[in-house]
Scaffold this active site. Structure first.
Site, PDB file in Angstrom:
ATOM      1  CE  LYS A   1      76.596 -24.684   4.795  1.00 53.46           C
ATOM      2  NZ  LYS A   1      74.707 -24.259   4.687  1.00 53.46           N
TER       3      LYS A   1
ATOM      4  CG  ASN B   1      66.115 -32.856   0.187  1.00 48.57           C
ATOM      5  OD1 ASN B   1      65.471 -34.216   0.390  1.00 48.57           O
ATOM      6  ND2 ASN B   1      67.134 -32.795  -0.002  1.00 48.57           N
TER       7      ASN B   1
ATOM      8  CE  LYS C   1      58.066 -29.118   2.175  1.00 53.14           C
ATOM      9  NZ  LYS C   1      59.159 -29.739   1.679  1.00 53.14           N
TER      10      LYS C   1
ATOM     11  CE1 TYR D   1      58.659 -27.504   6.103  1.00 51.28           C
ATOM     12  CE2 TYR D   1      57.062 -29.020   7.174  1.00 51.28           C
ATOM     13  CZ  TYR D   1      58.076 -28.052   6.276  1.00 51.28           C
ATOM     14  OH  TYR D   1      58.844 -29.590   6.075  1.00 51.28           O
TER      15      TYR D   1
ATOM     16  CG  ASP E   1      70.101 -18.911  -3.675  1.00 49.28           C
ATOM     17  OD1 ASP E   1      68.927 -18.929  -2.615  1.00 49.28           O
ATOM     18  OD2 ASP E   1      71.322 -18.200  -2.692  1.00 49.28           O
TER      19      ASP E   1
HETATM   20  N1  LIG Z   1      64.019 -33.608   8.707  1.00 47.93           N
HETATM   21  C1  LIG Z   1      62.366 -33.323   9.043  1.00 47.93           C
HETATM   22  O1  LIG Z   1      62.253 -33.850  10.129  1.00 47.93           O
HETATM   23  C2  LIG Z   1      62.037 -33.685   8.208  1.00 47.93           C
HETATM   24  C3  LIG Z   1      60.221 -33.602   8.015  1.00 47.93           C
HETATM   25  C4  LIG Z   1      59.313 -33.818   7.349  1.00 47.93           C
HETATM   26  C5  LIG Z   1      59.678 -33.447   5.676  1.00 47.93           C
HETATM   27  N2  LIG Z   1      61.510 -32.686   5.862  1.00 47.93           N
HETATM   28  C6  LIG Z   1      61.795 -32.610   4.303  1.00 47.93           C
HETATM   29  O2  LIG Z   1      62.553 -33.023   4.059  1.00 47.93           O
HETATM   30  C7  LIG Z   1      63.594 -32.354   2.560  1.00 47.93           C
HETATM   31  C8  LIG Z   1      65.157 -31.952   3.207  1.00 47.93           C
HETATM   32  O3  LIG Z   1      65.040 -31.645   4.531  1.00 47.93           O
HETATM   33  P1  LIG Z   1      66.639 -31.955   5.699  1.00 47.93           P
HETATM   34  O4  LIG Z   1      65.405 -32.438   7.348  1.00 47.93           O
HETATM   35  O5  LIG Z   1      67.086 -33.272   5.022  1.00 47.93           O
HETATM   36  O6  LIG Z   1      66.873 -30.536   5.698  1.00 47.93           O
HETATM   37  P2  LIG Z   1      68.371 -29.732   6.346  1.00 47.93           P
HETATM   38  O7  LIG Z   1      69.177 -30.842   6.960  1.00 47.93           O
HETATM   39  O8  LIG Z   1      68.055 -28.610   7.007  1.00 47.93           O
HETATM   40  O9  LIG Z   1      68.821 -29.902   4.761  1.00 47.93           O
HETATM   41  C9  LIG Z   1      68.211 -28.784   3.977  1.00 47.93           C
HETATM   42  C10 LIG Z   1      68.557 -28.924   2.518  1.00 47.93           C
HETATM   43  O10 LIG Z   1      67.771 -27.296   1.856  1.00 47.93           O
HETATM   44  C11 LIG Z   1      68.920 -26.537   1.359  1.00 47.93           C
HETATM   45  N3  LIG Z   1      68.506 -25.554   1.017  1.00 47.93           N
HETATM   46  C12 LIG Z   1      67.795 -24.726   2.223  1.00 47.93           C
HETATM   47  N4  LIG Z   1      67.388 -23.748   1.656  1.00 47.93           N
HETATM   48  C13 LIG Z   1      68.352 -23.425   0.147  1.00 47.93           C
HETATM   49  C14 LIG Z   1      68.439 -23.150  -1.107  1.00 47.93           C
HETATM   50  N5  LIG Z   1      67.906 -21.300  -0.875  1.00 47.93           N
HETATM   51  N6  LIG Z   1      69.023 -22.831  -2.495  1.00 47.93           N
HETATM   52  C15 LIG Z   1      69.260 -24.416  -1.653  1.00 47.93           C
HETATM   53  N7  LIG Z   1      69.193 -25.486  -1.406  1.00 47.93           N
HETATM   54  C16 LIG Z   1      68.783 -24.806   0.359  1.00 47.93           C
HETATM   55  C17 LIG Z   1      69.857 -26.553   2.761  1.00 47.93           C
HETATM   56  O11 LIG Z   1      71.266 -25.956   1.931  1.00 47.93           O
HETATM   57  P3  LIG Z   1      72.229 -25.098   3.246  1.00 47.93           P
HETATM   58  O12 LIG Z   1      72.736 -26.479   3.550  1.00 47.93           O
HETATM   59  O13 LIG Z   1      72.549 -24.741   1.905  1.00 47.93           O
HETATM   60  O14 LIG Z   1      71.342 -24.685   3.983  1.00 47.93           O
HETATM   61  C18 LIG Z   1      69.624 -28.284   2.825  1.00 47.93           C
HETATM   62  O15 LIG Z   1      71.042 -28.734   1.495  1.00 47.93           O
HETATM   63  C19 LIG Z   1      62.696 -30.871   3.255  1.00 47.93           C
HETATM   64  O16 LIG Z   1      62.025 -30.550   1.931  1.00 47.93           O
HETATM   65  C20 LIG Z   1      61.312 -30.755   4.033  1.00 47.93           C
HETATM   66  O17 LIG Z   1      60.592 -30.473   3.587  1.00 47.93           O
HETATM   67  C21 LIG Z   1      62.109 -33.505   6.624  1.00 47.93           C
END
Ligand SMILES: NC(=O)c1ccc[n+]([C@@H]2O[C@H](COP(=O)([O-])OP(=O)(O)OC[C@H]3O[C@@H](n4cnc5c(N)ncnc54)[C@H](OP(=O)(O)O)[C@@H]3O)[C@@H](O)[C@H]2O)c1
Length: 322
Positions: A55, A108, A197, A193, A81
């Protein structure tokens, strides 16, 4: 404060980042990918923290295909990880053999509303992925961050720590952090969650107290910090929320979720923009890239200190901090 709101921040306004080094956890997807891309488009060297090499490599080649021919950016995979803290320690060791400076750490990576699961270190997945692993990463990288911030050739305010949180922190119940059952085995996935946060914000608040700017005069060595709520964005995380709740599914279907390139603006602003004011360090930033008020447990100074002490003790007990 209102100026940026009126002007509207865009990543194109970033100055050239040649010579600067950044780490973006979860940089292979969603908001992290967009953040890594925006920094690379300004010639930064970006390490993509990711648990999956394929990835990370796909993300790197996708970003490289968007860079102009004269770009001096470089992108690298940093294997991390979060479900296994030994990979965080090993990742930092690997990074330190490659680099002598680090200008920005973007915390992030995250999961939301996944089923109850324990990590290799015995902690629940949200708690460890979203919070504990980021705390450890920050502590292990603190010496290089501080050394970078003390350099004469690094402008004051260039070294930043940016932590992604969520407005969902406001749903935290009781004292906010359940020290007596921190993995919330009997709670719902959303509760887990929310707690993680809230912990991200408390981490930012305590970092600000320890290493953030003090007083009115900028000082060499200070590190600027921010907690970012990115709004609701159409990413893998939102999809997992949608899969777990009717409310989530409905708001995503109704089109309330923004495109991730827009959702990453807050993190990009806080990580690398000269438009991020020093007075915003330690603050909570929400779309459209403005400072916002924190409520309830997020303002509890005793709670932020108690959580810091708990986390240090726990990471010492697990053998990752001395
Ligand atoms: N999207 C929203 O609406 C939203 C709203 C509020 C806050 N946030 C915050 O924004 C941040 C980014 O979220 P996103 O929306 O971009 O989510 P996303 O598209 O699901 O991406 C999450 C990332 O975290 C990685 N990850 C998950 N588990 C992991 C692990 N065990 N080790 C290493 N990496 C890991 C994923 O890797 P894999 O691809 O390997 O799974 C992916 O690269 C998060 O902290 C989230 O709480 C997002």
């Amino acid at each position: 404060m209102g100026t940026l709101y009126k002007m509207g921040f865009t990543p194109e306004s970033l100055l050239d980042l040649s010579g600067r080094v950044y780490i973006v956890t979860g940089g292979n997807a969603g908001l992290g990918f967009e953040t890594a891309k925006a920094l690379s488009l300004k010639n930064a060297k970006v390490y993509i923290g990711a648990r999956s090499a394929p990835k990370a490599e796909t993300a790197i080649s996708t970003i490289q295909s968007c860079l102009p021919a004269n770009s001096t950016a470089s992108l690298h995979h940093l294997p991390l990880d979060h479900m296994d803290l030994s990979t965080v320690a090993a990742g930092v060791q690997a990074f330190l053999t490659q680099e002598t400076v680090l200008h920005g750490l973007i915390l992030n990576a995250g999961i939301m509303c996944t089923p109850y699961e324990l990590s290799a270190n015995g902690h629940e997945a949200h708690w460890q992925t979203n919070y504990l692993a980021h705390f450890l990463l920050t502590e292990l990288l603190m010496p290089i961050l501080q050394a970078t911030a003390l350099r004469d050739d690094v402008p004051i305010g260039s070294v930043r720590i940016v932590e992604l949180t969520s407005a969902a922190y406001m749903w935290a119940s009781g004292a906010g952090i359940a020290f007596e059952a921190i993995d919330l085995p009997h709670g719902k996935p959303f509760d887990r969650y929310v707690q993680s946060k809230l912990a991200n914000i408390l981490h930012v608040r305590e970092l600000q107290a320890r290493i953030g700017p003090k007083g009115d005069t900028p000082q060499r060595g200070e590190i600027w910090i921010a907690a970012i709520h990115p709004g609701l964005n159409d990413t893998g995380l939102a999809a997992s929320y949608g899969a777990s709740s009717l409310f989530g599914r409905t708001i995503i279907k109704l089109g309330f979720a923004a495109k991730p390139e827009k959702g990453a603006y807050g993190a990009i602003l806080a990580a690398a923009s000269n438009a991020f004011p020093r007075s915003w360090s330690g603050c909570y930033i929400v779309p459209p890239e403005k400072k916002s008020t924190l409520y309830r447990q997020a303002n509890d100074h005793n709670l932020q200190e108690k959580l810091w002490a708990w986390t240090e003790d726990e990471l010492k007990r697990l053998g990752f901090l001395r």
